[in-house]
Scaffold this motif. Structure first.
Motif, short mmCIF file in Angstrom:
data_model
loop_
_atom_site.label_atom_id
_atom_site.label_comp_id
_atom_site.label_asym_id
_atom_site.label_seq_id
_atom_site.Cartn_x
_atom_site.Cartn_y
_atom_site.Cartn_z
N HIS A 16 -107.16 -11.56 21.83
CA HIS A 16 -106.17 -12.64 21.71
C HIS A 16 -106.87 -14.01 21.70
O HIS A 16 -106.52 -14.88 20.90
CB HIS A 16 -105.16 -12.56 22.86
CG HIS A 16 -104.21 -13.71 22.91
ND1 HIS A 16 -103.13 -13.82 22.06
CD2 HIS A 16 -104.19 -14.81 23.68
CE1 HIS A 16 -102.49 -14.95 22.32
NE2 HIS A 16 -103.11 -15.57 23.30
N THR A 17 -107.85 -14.18 22.57
CA THR A 17 -108.60 -15.44 22.63
C THR A 17 -109.32 -15.68 21.31
O THR A 17 -109.31 -16.80 20.78
CB THR A 17 -109.60 -15.43 23.79
OG1 THR A 17 -108.85 -15.33 25.02
CG2 THR A 17 -110.47 -16.67 23.81
N LEU A 18 -109.95 -14.63 20.77
CA LEU A 18 -110.64 -14.78 19.49
C LEU A 18 -109.68 -15.16 18.38
O LEU A 18 -109.99 -16.03 17.54
CB LEU A 18 -111.38 -13.49 19.13
CG LEU A 18 -112.62 -13.21 19.97
CD1 LEU A 18 -113.09 -11.79 19.78
CD2 LEU A 18 -113.71 -14.21 19.64
N ARG A 19 -108.51 -14.55 18.35
CA ARG A 19 -107.51 -14.91 17.34
C ARG A 19 -107.03 -16.35 17.52
O ARG A 19 -106.80 -17.07 16.56
CB ARG A 19 -106.34 -13.94 17.38
CG ARG A 19 -106.67 -12.57 16.85
CD ARG A 19 -105.43 -11.66 16.80
NE ARG A 19 -105.82 -10.31 16.52
CZ ARG A 19 -105.99 -9.36 17.45
NH1 ARG A 19 -105.76 -9.62 18.73
NH2 ARG A 19 -106.37 -8.15 17.10
N GLN A 25 -109.07 -23.01 14.46
CA GLN A 25 -110.22 -23.29 13.59
C GLN A 25 -111.47 -23.67 14.38
O GLN A 25 -112.30 -24.45 13.92
CB GLN A 25 -109.87 -24.34 12.53
CG GLN A 25 -108.79 -23.87 11.61
CD GLN A 25 -108.48 -24.86 10.49
OE1 GLN A 25 -108.93 -26.00 10.52
NE2 GLN A 25 -107.74 -24.41 9.51
N ILE A 26 -111.58 -23.06 15.56
CA ILE A 26 -112.79 -23.22 16.35
C ILE A 26 -113.86 -22.26 15.82
O ILE A 26 -115.04 -22.55 15.88
CB ILE A 26 -112.48 -22.98 17.85
CG1 ILE A 26 -111.61 -24.14 18.35
CG2 ILE A 26 -113.75 -22.83 18.67
CD1 ILE A 26 -111.01 -23.93 19.71
N ILE A 27 -113.40 -21.14 15.30
CA ILE A 27 -114.30 -20.19 14.65
C ILE A 27 -113.62 -19.66 13.39
O ILE A 27 -112.39 -19.51 13.37
CB ILE A 27 -114.72 -19.03 15.58
CG1 ILE A 27 -115.84 -18.24 14.93
CG2 ILE A 27 -113.54 -18.15 15.95
CD1 ILE A 27 -116.64 -17.41 15.87
N ILE A 28 -114.43 -19.42 12.39
CA ILE A 28 -113.90 -18.88 11.15
C ILE A 28 -114.69 -17.61 10.84
O ILE A 28 -115.80 -17.68 10.29
CB ILE A 28 -114.01 -19.90 9.99
CG1 ILE A 28 -113.27 -21.18 10.38
CG2 ILE A 28 -113.47 -19.30 8.70
CD1 ILE A 28 -113.52 -22.35 9.45
N LYS A 65 -112.23 -30.46 18.21
CA LYS A 65 -112.77 -31.65 17.54
C LYS A 65 -114.25 -31.44 17.22
O LYS A 65 -114.71 -31.74 16.12
CB LYS A 65 -112.57 -32.88 18.44
CG LYS A 65 -113.24 -34.14 17.96
CD LYS A 65 -112.51 -34.73 16.77
CE LYS A 65 -113.10 -36.09 16.42
NZ LYS A 65 -112.68 -36.54 15.12
N TYR A 66 -115.00 -30.92 18.19
CA TYR A 66 -116.42 -30.66 17.99
C TYR A 66 -116.61 -29.67 16.84
O TYR A 66 -117.45 -29.88 15.96
CB TYR A 66 -117.05 -30.13 19.28
CG TYR A 66 -118.53 -29.90 19.15
CD1 TYR A 66 -119.43 -30.89 19.51
CD2 TYR A 66 -119.04 -28.70 18.67
CE1 TYR A 66 -120.80 -30.70 19.39
CE2 TYR A 66 -120.40 -28.50 18.53
CZ TYR A 66 -121.27 -29.50 18.90
OH TYR A 66 -122.62 -29.30 18.75
N ALA A 67 -115.84 -28.59 16.84
CA ALA A 67 -115.94 -27.58 15.78
C ALA A 67 -115.62 -28.18 14.42
O ALA A 67 -116.31 -27.90 13.43
CB ALA A 67 -115.00 -26.40 16.08
#
Length: 118
Positions: A16-19, A25-28, A65-67
């Protein structure tokens, strides 16, 4: 390449955290021919960094923001540096506060041990 379940287990976080990180859009992650998420070593390294930021109380909005800045490219390096420097200052303040609280508790524990003869 790793599946979402493998990454969740490797990093000790939920799928769930990964999704959620993907939604924000922290990870794609990459997608395979079936459309399933796939994560490479670069994704794992990035997620380990994100987890450390979260563990040190960086707000998700700042991580986002960093991502975003990272994805924009190298011309945002100064802004990313500023975010990290500000967060480091916040961590140092937290550490000072925790050290002071630890010392106060140690004094109180010592006083109780003396008073009960332990």
């Amino acid at each position: 390449m790793h599946t979402i379940g493998e990454v969740a287990e490797l990093l000790g976080i939920s799928t769930h955290t990964l999704r959620y990180y993907e939604k924000e859009q922290i990870i794609i992650p990459l997608r395979d021919a079936s459309g399933d998420r796939r994560y490479n070593e670069s994704h794992l390294n990035w997620l380990q960094f994100v987890i450390k930021l979260k563990e040190t109380q960086m707000p998700i909005a700042i991580i986002k923001k960093y991502a975003s800045l990272y994805q924009e490219g190298e011309h945002t390096a100064a802004e990313r540096l500023k975010l990290l420097e500000e967060h480091k200052e916040a961590i140092q303040h937290q550490m000072h506060t925790l050290h002071a609280a630890d010392q106060m508790l140690e004094n109180k524990i010592t006083a109780y041990r003396v008073s009960i003869g332990k």
